[in-house]
Design an enzyme around this catalytic site. Sequence first.
Site, PDB file in Angstrom:
ATOM      1  CG  HIS A  16     -40.412 -44.893 -61.632  1.00 18.92           C
ATOM      2  ND1 HIS A  16     -39.775 -44.887 -62.916  1.00 18.92           N
ATOM      3  CD2 HIS A  16     -41.306 -43.876 -62.160  1.00 18.92           C
ATOM      4  CE1 HIS A  16     -40.034 -44.092 -63.841  1.00 18.92           C
ATOM      5  NE2 HIS A  16     -41.157 -43.511 -63.147  1.00 18.92           N
ATOM      6  CD  GLU A  66     -37.425 -47.627 -61.109  1.00 15.23           C
ATOM      7  OE1 GLU A  66     -36.862 -46.678 -60.821  1.00 15.23           O
ATOM      8  OE2 GLU A  66     -38.203 -47.755 -61.998  1.00 15.23           O
ATOM      9  NE  ARG A  92     -43.721 -45.989 -64.470  1.00 14.03           N
ATOM     10  CZ  ARG A  92     -42.531 -46.069 -65.370  1.00 14.03           C
ATOM     11  NH1 ARG A  92     -41.922 -47.084 -65.137  1.00 14.03           N
ATOM     12  NH2 ARG A  92     -42.300 -45.145 -66.007  1.00 14.03           N
ATOM     13  CG  HIS A 117     -35.032 -43.937 -62.468  1.00 14.05           C
ATOM     14  ND1 HIS A 117     -36.509 -43.914 -62.667  1.00 14.05           N
ATOM     15  CD2 HIS A 117     -34.639 -42.885 -62.778  1.00 14.05           C
ATOM     16  CE1 HIS A 117     -36.680 -42.896 -62.433  1.00 14.05           C
ATOM     17  NE2 HIS A 117     -35.673 -42.186 -62.636  1.00 14.05           N
ATOM     18  CD  GLU A 173     -33.603 -46.902 -65.955  1.00 11.93           C
ATOM     19  OE1 GLU A 173     -33.732 -47.881 -65.151  1.00 11.93           O
ATOM     20  OE2 GLU A 173     -34.372 -46.156 -66.370  1.00 11.93           O
TER      21      GLU A 173
END
Length: 497
Positions: free
Chosen positions: A256, A259, A314, A384, A458
């Site tokens: 993405h 990020e 994104r 991510h 994440e």
Amino acid sequence: MNAYTDSMIGHNGECVDIISPMSIDYYSFKALIEVVIAQNINIDLTEEASYHPRGMPLRKSADHQAQTKDDRDQLLHRKRNMKALLSWGLIATIFVLTSARRFDSAKVFRAKPHNEQEVSFMKHLFSTMQLHLWFPDSALHIVSQRVVDFHVSADQSKTVQTLMEQNSIQILFQNLQDDIEKQLDNGRNSTDQHSYTKYNEWHKISAWTARIAEENPKLVSRIQIGNTFEKRPIYLLKVGKGKDSTKAIFIDCGVHAREWISPAFCQWFLKEATRTYGKNQNMTNMLDNLNFYILPLANVDGYIWSWTQDRLWRKNRSNTSQSDCVGVDINRNFDIAWGTIDASSDPCEEIYCGTSAESEQETKAITAFIRSHLSSIKAYVSIHSYSQMLLYPYGYRFEKTPNHDELNEIAKGAAEAISSLYGTEYTYGASAVTIYPSSGCSDDWAYNQGIKYSFTFELRDKGKYGFLLPEHQIKPTCEEIMLAVKYLANYILSHTS
């Protein structure tokens, strides 16, 4: 010529560099544009001086030695042509820069619905207003007692605040544009030097992949595994001393675009591997017995767009649908329950899953490489941000995987390793129940291919900065995630054959 061109052909077939937002730092370039505009594009191209288009003096060429009238006339003609080319190039680039999306006075809110009535109200709000979710990624996942982060344009912020007074609304960013500009500590570095503690533009990352392989030929090799929609190379770095048959871990970053901390970690991993191999016993043992396939930036086109046009972009930049809207969410494009849960068929949505499973060039490159190395790849990790979570399959259904308990123990150990350094707390669990259900995701796809140790990490933080994690947090974030990756690697070494 367009504003993304990094070179053009000059007289005598010579390649001349020109300015572009792809080739130099945005703010340095913007400053140069402003100077040129202020001087009415008064670029000195007289016989007494010759200038590189980036503004650096060049040594006098043979042209300046021209003595005859014909030579001088030809020289003057060439310089007039060059000035015209530069002017058009600057105009084209000015158009690109000034058309970049800005977020002046836009706000990022955090709300937490406390009951089903408030949940319904928020979902209705998202269906009727132009609100942009940060977390979760779809209004479908707005649930009671779970925070919702979203950004609102300046002209709608007062309305939203008024409508949501009863929902314990909190302002995370008062002026989103200001915070975007603050993300890079001390402004953007105007040099082309790559830094492990800075966010690096694509041209720096690309050059770095070649350099680190060249400087560590016995440990690192660079492989081009495909091309993006816009025909840029997708580079993978193999790190380790083993042959292709050696056990391996695949790690991808930058799926993405917005990020930025994700590709920063993949770069950090290479730094640690190359600088500590032979010095640190754990790293040496890992790289002697494991290969790491590191994809530093999966979504190159989208990443470049997030630097030059839309910081919060994104998706990738493909445009294969019949819509004017651009981009596919790569992490909804894998061939696992494709298009079923938390995936949209609308090309204008952030979670648009594409025209078919594996329709995207980036997805095809990743899946083709993994399929060709399935016998050796024992673990898969996709990096991510944000929310500080360690997730594992399934994401597309609520049932537990056959090795759920083992995955949970690994995630627990990795989370404890992370917290041992700076006390950062990571939540862990199966994706569908821990964050939200989603389909077409890479970790579920990898698991379905037989890679039984499949995870999504994440990274920081939990919303204070969100996608705008400052550069001063790159080092601590990467240091603690290195501990989690080492924990997983050591587990793979001792528990797989």
